[in-house]
Enzyme design. Structure first.
Site, PDB file in Angstrom:
ATOM      1  N   SER A 188       7.918 -34.162  22.476  1.00 56.91           N
ATOM      2  CA  SER A 188       7.072 -33.443  23.369  1.00 56.91           C
ATOM      3  C   SER A 188       5.598 -33.315  22.990  1.00 56.91           C
ATOM      4  O   SER A 188       4.660 -33.022  23.787  1.00 56.91           O
ATOM      5  CB  SER A 188       7.951 -31.919  23.485  1.00 56.91           C
ATOM      6  OG  SER A 188       8.253 -31.460  22.470  1.00 56.91           O
ATOM      7  N   THR A 234      17.513 -32.277  22.346  1.00 56.51           N
ATOM      8  CA  THR A 234      17.210 -31.182  22.774  1.00 56.51           C
ATOM      9  C   THR A 234      18.227 -30.058  22.308  1.00 56.51           C
ATOM     10  O   THR A 234      19.509 -30.310  22.696  1.00 56.51           O
ATOM     11  CB  THR A 234      16.459 -30.801  24.170  1.00 56.51           C
ATOM     12  OG1 THR A 234      17.360 -31.374  24.950  1.00 56.51           O
ATOM     13  CG2 THR A 234      15.283 -31.646  24.055  1.00 56.51           C
ATOM     14  N   LYS A 247      22.610 -41.187  19.750  1.00 58.82           N
ATOM     15  CA  LYS A 247      21.594 -40.122  19.795  1.00 58.82           C
ATOM     16  C   LYS A 247      22.448 -38.720  19.739  1.00 58.82           C
ATOM     17  O   LYS A 247      23.241 -38.449  20.682  1.00 58.82           O
ATOM     18  CB  LYS A 247      20.676 -40.183  20.896  1.00 58.82           C
ATOM     19  CG  LYS A 247      19.623 -39.049  20.772  1.00 58.82           C
ATOM     20  CD  LYS A 247      18.405 -39.319  21.634  1.00 58.82           C
ATOM     21  CE  LYS A 247      17.358 -38.383  21.433  1.00 58.82           C
ATOM     22  NZ  LYS A 247      16.070 -38.546  22.481  1.00 58.82           N
ATOM     23  N   GLY A 277       9.860 -29.104  20.942  1.00 59.87           N
ATOM     24  CA  GLY A 277       8.585 -28.643  20.567  1.00 59.87           C
ATOM     25  C   GLY A 277       8.456 -28.351  18.968  1.00 59.87           C
ATOM     26  O   GLY A 277       9.758 -28.307  18.347  1.00 59.87           O
ATOM     27  N   CYS A 285      22.208 -35.778  26.405  1.00 60.99           N
ATOM     28  CA  CYS A 285      21.333 -35.063  27.454  1.00 60.99           C
ATOM     29  C   CYS A 285      21.954 -33.822  27.826  1.00 60.99           C
ATOM     30  O   CYS A 285      22.959 -33.804  28.402  1.00 60.99           O
ATOM     31  CB  CYS A 285      21.223 -36.142  28.437  1.00 60.99           C
ATOM     32  SG  CYS A 285      20.236 -35.039  29.868  1.00 60.99           S
ATOM     33  N   GLY A 313      16.870 -34.364  33.731  1.00 59.35           N
ATOM     34  CA  GLY A 313      18.135 -34.869  34.198  1.00 59.35           C
ATOM     35  C   GLY A 313      18.303 -36.335  34.465  1.00 59.35           C
ATOM     36  O   GLY A 313      18.762 -36.803  35.585  1.00 59.35           O
ATOM     37  N   LEU A 314      17.968 -37.071  33.359  1.00 55.07           N
ATOM     38  CA  LEU A 314      18.203 -38.683  33.537  1.00 55.07           C
ATOM     39  C   LEU A 314      17.813 -39.387  34.800  1.00 55.07           C
ATOM     40  O   LEU A 314      18.182 -40.278  35.370  1.00 55.07           O
ATOM     41  CB  LEU A 314      19.854 -38.846  33.316  1.00 55.07           C
ATOM     42  CG  LEU A 314      20.484 -38.681  31.975  1.00 55.07           C
ATOM     43  CD1 LEU A 314      21.772 -38.701  32.048  1.00 55.07           C
ATOM     44  CD2 LEU A 314      19.645 -39.324  30.850  1.00 55.07           C
ATOM     45  N   SER A 325      12.910 -40.756  23.717  1.00 54.56           N
ATOM     46  CA  SER A 325      13.234 -41.356  24.968  1.00 54.56           C
ATOM     47  C   SER A 325      13.044 -40.282  25.725  1.00 54.56           C
ATOM     48  O   SER A 325      13.255 -39.050  25.439  1.00 54.56           O
ATOM     49  CB  SER A 325      14.736 -41.939  24.871  1.00 54.56           C
ATOM     50  OG  SER A 325      15.072 -42.118  26.133  1.00 54.56           O
ATOM     51  N   GLY A 332      12.352 -34.184  16.536  1.00 52.04           N
ATOM     52  CA  GLY A 332      12.711 -32.615  16.749  1.00 52.04           C
ATOM     53  C   GLY A 332      11.447 -32.056  16.139  1.00 52.04           C
ATOM     54  O   GLY A 332      11.599 -31.856  15.142  1.00 52.04           O
TER      55      GLY A 332
END
Lengths: 291, 291
Positions: free
Chosen positions: B265, B192, B164, B216, B129, B69-70, B18, B242
């Site tokens: 990513s 992240t 999540k 990454g 997030c 930021g959503l 997402s 991840g």
């Protein structure tokens, strides 16, 4: 580029991160270790430790996974051979002796012993090694336990102490404040993140120790953030580390709030990493480099 | 390569993470989205959010720092435009709708609304997030708060829910067990790591939001470790993510204990990342590739 840390001066802010430089003999063949601001030795325990066996390294894209596990010759050899060799070869090079243990008593015993060496200007208390079953990171993830180790080492040591923090926590500032209040003269951060790789043929962990410590350039943003957070939470000086591989990275870490800097896995990628970074940082600080 | 998750089947275990794929329109121009096992939509809040302004991206060596930021069009647009478009274009593609909010009530309201869409087979509850002042990661670092959001969403949702998890915690298994007990049908991990970069000319943070989320390839070892830990701590299925950027990485994540996989990513580095990874994974699983 000279900087002042509690009890001693460094000609530049750069030192190798403990565990990536041994006791300097190997790198002494690569360049003049007087180019360092200070030298942080391999974490030393009271008795020798053979460290983890079998597969202890696995490399990824821009990150290194190691499970060395506090392999070291023990405090007697370090006190009577390693440190005297450094004193003879590099009389003006400040040494920061990294110490570790399985319990608070061992930390204190090693602290008392190594802090007596004339060239040891500070101790780095490693409460964040992720590769040992006892001690290490287990001490670094709980503020009260971290504070207890700090008090014991501070009482036993005759030189200033830096406590090395793990990033594997929800709130690193809670640990930082606890060890500052317990008497730490400074903090070193960050140690490695816990990670693992798997053998897809067997489905088993690649490292015999199952997990290892992840380090490398890609982790710089996380290290910068944690140094930035802690710099806003405590007053003691910080040795910032985690993914530094250029003068620009070093300048960012200073901007984040570090007073001194340590370079770790970049030493694996490039033997002369620290002199290179020191020269790049000097050029940036003297305005010779366009930012 | 088909796999079964609570309430639906996926033709292969791969989906976009997402926030890296929007609602599919952009990538639909790159390849046939039916190649995906499922599609996870951008985290959606009750009302539209413009997200963070100014500098919201910074790239490093093998890691990406984002502070989006959503940013999202809000639940009405998603329910009445985005999801119907996906249903028309890709009637057989399972959709996992990611939801977010600033409080438990908002999470529940969005859950009720989006879970009613015919092509939404599950919800992903984004309590991790790192780029929002309220909600987001603040919910994901405390087991009790995470459980409270899970209970409320589970009660409001008419489809299975995946929660999540954030990696920015001391013990991810404590959060995992708490949300499993609170009714989660599955877990997605890892979101992240928090990070930042600094402008060395001004000494100020590079991102206007100060911090962002780091992702990454270099983070794969940490993601593998956390999936491995959680797989040993809970019974519900895991969507592992991840740092996955190859079939080998995907096979490692399955070996670590994931049932399904998300690619984040890597989509930035290579538009057709997911079909490429799916083909590589299939070759490995069919024994065509030498490991």
């Amino acid at each position: 580029m000279a900087i002042q840390l509690p009890g001693f001066t460094m000609k530049n802010p750069l030192m190798p991160a403990s565990g990536t430089f041994g006791f300097g003999e190997g790198y002494a063949k690569e360049y003049d270790l007087n180019l360092l601001g200070a030298l942080v030795t391999k974490s030393t325990t009271l008795a020798p430790r053979i460290g983890n066996q079998g597969t202890i390294f696995a490399d990824g894209p821009d990150s290194t996974l190691n499970a060395v596990g506090l392999k070291n010759p023990g405090s007697d050899v370090v006190l009577h051979e390693k440190l005297p060799w450094l004193a003879t070869q590099y009389p003006d090079l400040p040494i920061i002796a990294s110490i570790a243990g399985v319990d608070v008593a061992e930390y204190a015993a090693v602290a008392k012993k190594l802090s007596a060496a004339p060239n040891v200007k500070a101790l780095e208390v490693n409460i964040s090694c992720p590769n040992v079953k006892q001690g290490g990171m287990a001490f670094g993830t709980d503020p009260e336990v971290a504070a207890a180790v700090t008090r014991a080492v501070k009482a036993a040591s005759s030189v200033p102490i830096f406590v090395k923090l793990t990033p594997n926590v929800t709130d690193i500032t809670a640990i930082a404040k606890a060890v500052e209040q317990a008497g730490a003269d400074g903090l070193s951060l960050i140690n490695t993140f816990v990670g693992m790789r798997l053998d897809i043929a067997t489905g088993k962990p690649l490292l015999d120790n199952v997990t290892g410590g992840v380090s490398g350039p890609a982790l710089l943003p996380m290290a910068l953030h944690m140094v930035y957070q802690v710099a806003h939470a405590v007053r003691v000086p910080l040795i910032g580390m985690g993914g530094i591989s250029s003068g620009h990275d070093a300048a960012e870490m200073l901007a984040a709030g570090a007073t001194a800097l340590a370079v770790g896995s970049a030493n694996y990628y490039q033997k002369r990493a620290i002199p290179k970074i020191a020269a790049e940082l000097a050029a940036i600080q003297e305005g010779q480099t366009v930012l």
